[in-house]
Design a protein around this motif. Structure first.
Motif: not given
Length: 202
Positions: A179, A181, A183, A193-196
């Motif tokens: 995963e 992410r 920022t 944060y961005s979407d994961i």
């Protein structure tokens, strides 16, 4: 009119923020036409920065000696940056353009104090074995970016710092799902944060 000046103290910076600021200063001071003979030398600051980054990594284990080493390496880096800031002020005098080119924070022009926007166009793309390409749209006001990743199902994130809006991660385990992410880092500590995104590694 208030004279142009730069901030010459670094006590308010967290460890991560200090690394970012030092990296920005190093990049701005290299081959800077206003400052052709930096004192201390930029290579010395690069060495102190690398040592500080390594000490931070080791200190995550919580060993008392490693924590003391991190504190010592931080002090060394700060002392070099303070010395460099005094050199910059002496060479630039009141030349605002020269001061601004150094990478040090200007006193006369406050930095924006807004929360950075959520990263847009965040993408991950598997590369050759054990690698993945990460990118996002440049965030206005961001001084640097934090890229975080972990194996699917794990709790802790591994954090990487970079001043660019794209990077290549390597050393990942082939065939495993990870995963990711990201920022942006600005003046305010709050992160968006961005979407994961999940992806398998080749």
């Amino acid at each position: 009119m208030k004279k142009a000046s730069i901030v010459t103290s670094f006590g308010r910076y967290s460890d991560t923020e200090l690394m970012i600021k030092a990296q920005v200063i190093v990049e701005k001071m290299k081959d800077n036409v206003y400052f052709i003979d930096p004192d201390p030398a930029i290579v010395d600051i690069e060495s102190a920065l690398a040592a500080f980054e390594a000490a931070i990594t080791y200190a995550k284990e919580g060993n008392k000696l490693q924590l003391l080493d991190r504190k010592s390496k931080r002090s060394t880096l700060v002392n070099l940056l303070v010395s460099l800031s005094l050199y910059v002020k002496l060479k630039a005098k009141d030349n605002g353009q020269a001061l601004a080119s150094s990478g040090f924070t200007m006193r006369k022009t406050p930095e924006p104090v807004c929360i950075l926007s959520k990263p847009q166009n965040f993408k991950v793309e598997p590369g050759y074995a054990g690698t993945i390409k990460i990118s996002l749209k440049t965030i206005q006001g961001a001084k640097a970016y934090l890229y975080e990743y972990r194996k699917k199902g794990m709790h802790e994130w591994t954090v990487l710092l970079d001043t660019k809006s794209k990077m290549l991660l390597n050393g990942l385990e082939s065939g495993k799902e990870y995963e990711f992410r990201a920022t942006g880092i600005g003046v305010i500590a709050q992160r968006v944060y961005s979407d994961i995104i999940s992806s398998f590694i080749l």
